[in-house]
Design a protein around this motif. Structure first.
Motif, PDB file in Angstrom:
ATOM      1  N   LEU A  52       0.803  -1.225  -0.040  1.00  0.00           N
ATOM      2  CA  LEU A  52      -0.111   0.156   0.141  1.00  0.00           C
ATOM      3  C   LEU A  52       0.936   1.306   0.068  1.00  0.00           C
ATOM      4  N   ALA A  74      -2.678  -6.196   0.060  1.00  0.00           N
ATOM      5  CA  ALA A  74      -3.355  -5.341   1.026  1.00  0.00           C
ATOM      6  C   ALA A  74      -5.004  -5.700   0.386  1.00  0.00           C
ATOM      7  N   VAL A  75      -5.978  -5.223   1.102  1.00  0.00           N
ATOM      8  CA  VAL A  75      -7.329  -5.114   0.704  1.00  0.00           C
ATOM      9  C   VAL A  75      -7.589  -3.767   0.249  1.00  0.00           C
ATOM     10  N   GLY A  76      -6.935  -2.671   0.660  1.00  0.00           N
ATOM     11  CA  GLY A  76      -7.105  -1.330   0.204  1.00  0.00           C
ATOM     12  C   GLY A  76      -6.101  -1.196  -1.126  1.00  0.00           C
ATOM     13  N   LEU A  99      -7.781 -10.907   5.733  1.00  0.00           N
ATOM     14  CA  LEU A  99      -7.372  -9.970   6.760  1.00  0.00           C
ATOM     15  C   LEU A  99      -8.679  -9.321   7.721  1.00  0.00           C
ATOM     16  N   ALA A 236      -8.713   2.331   8.747  1.00  0.00           N
ATOM     17  CA  ALA A 236      -8.949   2.120   7.321  1.00  0.00           C
ATOM     18  C   ALA A 236      -7.977   3.115   6.553  1.00  0.00           C
ATOM     19  N   ARG A 237      -8.178   4.211   6.431  1.00  0.00           N
ATOM     20  CA  ARG A 237      -7.052   5.187   5.710  1.00  0.00           C
ATOM     21  C   ARG A 237      -7.162   6.580   6.460  1.00  0.00           C
ATOM     22  N   HIS A 285      -0.187   1.362  11.256  1.00  0.00           N
ATOM     23  CA  HIS A 285      -0.855   0.571  10.378  1.00  0.00           C
ATOM     24  C   HIS A 285      -0.485  -1.097  10.573  1.00  0.00           C
ATOM     25  N   GLY A 287      -3.101  -3.239  10.973  1.00  0.00           N
ATOM     26  CA  GLY A 287      -4.513  -3.960  10.932  1.00  0.00           C
ATOM     27  C   GLY A 287      -4.458  -5.347  10.743  1.00  0.00           C
ATOM     28  N   SER A 288      -3.791  -5.737   9.589  1.00  0.00           N
ATOM     29  CA  SER A 288      -3.709  -7.041   9.107  1.00  0.00           C
ATOM     30  C   SER A 288      -2.413  -7.875   9.689  1.00  0.00           C
TER      31      SER A 288
HETATM   32  C1  DGY Z   1      -5.291  -3.056   3.991  1.00  0.00           C
HETATM   33  O1  DGY Z   1      -5.110  -4.262   3.764  1.00  0.00           O
HETATM   34  O2  DGY Z   1      -5.513  -2.136   3.273  1.00  0.00           O
HETATM   35  C2  DGY Z   1      -4.967  -2.621   5.446  1.00  0.00           C
HETATM   36  O3  DGY Z   1      -5.003  -1.257   5.423  1.00  0.00           O
HETATM   37  C3  DGY Z   1      -4.176  -3.442   6.129  1.00  0.00           C
HETATM   38  O4  DGY Z   1      -4.050  -3.084   7.357  1.00  0.00           O
END
Ligand code: DGY
Length: 320
Positions: A52, A74-76, A99, A236-237, A285, A287-288
């Motif tokens: 990301l 990443a998911v984002g 994630l 999120a962001r 950052h 999260g995952s």
């Molecule tokens: C994502 O995968 O977009 C997350 O921000 C990871 O924490």
């Protein structure tokens, strides 16, 4: 067999899968690459595994339009110009689902840390200031029967709602472009307008993607509607929140606190004003960042590459 460039080290499982298929993977093991360095590497490859933090903009895509796939770890994917990738016929994939729990768990951890003042209490004990049991020490915010407002009722938002409903018997409000009947039924959740949601919620958790519609969604005007004593969580962001407006809301004591896994910029410089507030918890950052999620992200991101290079459909294409 193809050449693949991976912009950071990731768990080995996915890389092994690619190598066993006969592909050659080069992994950047130094620091973040500049755009020029990334273009240079990408020019020699058919596939790119991105983070990301990589800026995959229109100019990059123009210069690397030979790429078959950009597989985002990443998911984002707000760092990738999806429209330009599509125009050049480059497949873009991401790593959803694997994630979800990890990121919701981090949001939940931040919520508990802020609500129960875990970080300042720990620091206090750690520096020898724990002198006795204090009836008025570190009084937190009870989350039992709280109203939780979810901004973005996708996979992670729904999982966070499930956790809050199960743990605190929370009432769930959600803000989303589309109605989510199954989510409503399962958690007795109510779709809400944004202003209404922030004015009624004790906890507001941000889970929407960053795009032109959500950049600075949380601005001074929205903060003026936030319920007194609310807690804001953002996994999120960072760019979804106007950080100056957030700082003003913290200073005016409108908020009980905030838990931020994402900021703008990242990394947030250690001199940044946000670090001065005891009721703001900041994580880098992560999260995952569980072993399981990162392992599965590696396998998914690399399977997407293997599939596309074999002319097969990727498992998780970005379709917008
Ligand atoms: C994502 O995968 O977009 C997350 O921000 C990871 O924490």
């Amino acid at each position: 067999m193809a050449k693949i460039f991976c912009t950071k080290e990731i768990p080995q499982s996915g890389i092994r899968l690619l190598e066993e298929t006969g592909h050659h993977v080069t992994i950047n093991k130094v620091s973040d690459l500049s755009k020029q360095q990334l273009i240079k590497e990408a020019k020699n490859c058919q596939a790119l595994l991105t983070m990301l933090t990589d800026d995959v903009d229109a100019d990059f895509l123009e210069q690397c339009n030979h790429l078959k796939i950009i597989s985002q770890f990443a998911v984002g994917y707000n760092n990738i110009d999806i429209a330009h990738a599509k125009a050049h016929g480059i497949t873009v994939t991401n790593t959803p689902d694997v994630l979800t729990e990890a990121t919701a768990e981090l949001a939940f951890s931040l919520l508990l840390c802020v609500a129960r003042k875990v970080i300042p209490a720990h620091k206090n004990a750690n520096i020898g200031k724990w002198t006795g049991w204090e009836p008025l020490g570190f009084l937190g915010k009870s989350l039992h029967n709280s109203t939780v407002g979810i901004i973005g009722a996708g996979r992670i938002g729904c999982e966070f709602a499930r956790m809050c409903r199960g743990a605190f018997k929370s009432d769930i409000l959600y803000y989303s472009r589309s109605r989510k009947p199954a989510f409503e039924q399962r958690y007795d959740a109510t779709q809400s307008q944004l202003q209404e949601l922030v004015s009624q919620s004790d906890v507001i958790s941000i889970h929407c993607p960053l795009n032109s519609a959500t950049a600075k969604l949380f601005n001074e005007s929205l903060f003026s509607h936030v319920k007194e004593g609310a807690i804001i969580i953002n996994t999120a962001r960072g760019e979804i929140v106007d950080q100056e407006a957030l700082i003003n809301a913290i200073k005016s004591q409108k908020l009980f606190g905030a838990g931020l896994d994402v900021t703008s910029p990242e990394p947030l410089p250690s001199t940044h004003e946000l670090y001065n507030f005891e009721n703001v918890v900041i994580t880098p950052h992560i999260g995952s960042a569980t072993l399981k999620a990162r392992e599965e992200m590696s396998l998914l991101a690399c399977t997407n590459i293997a599939n596309v290079l074999q002319g097969k459909a990727p498992l998780t294409p970005v379709t917008v």
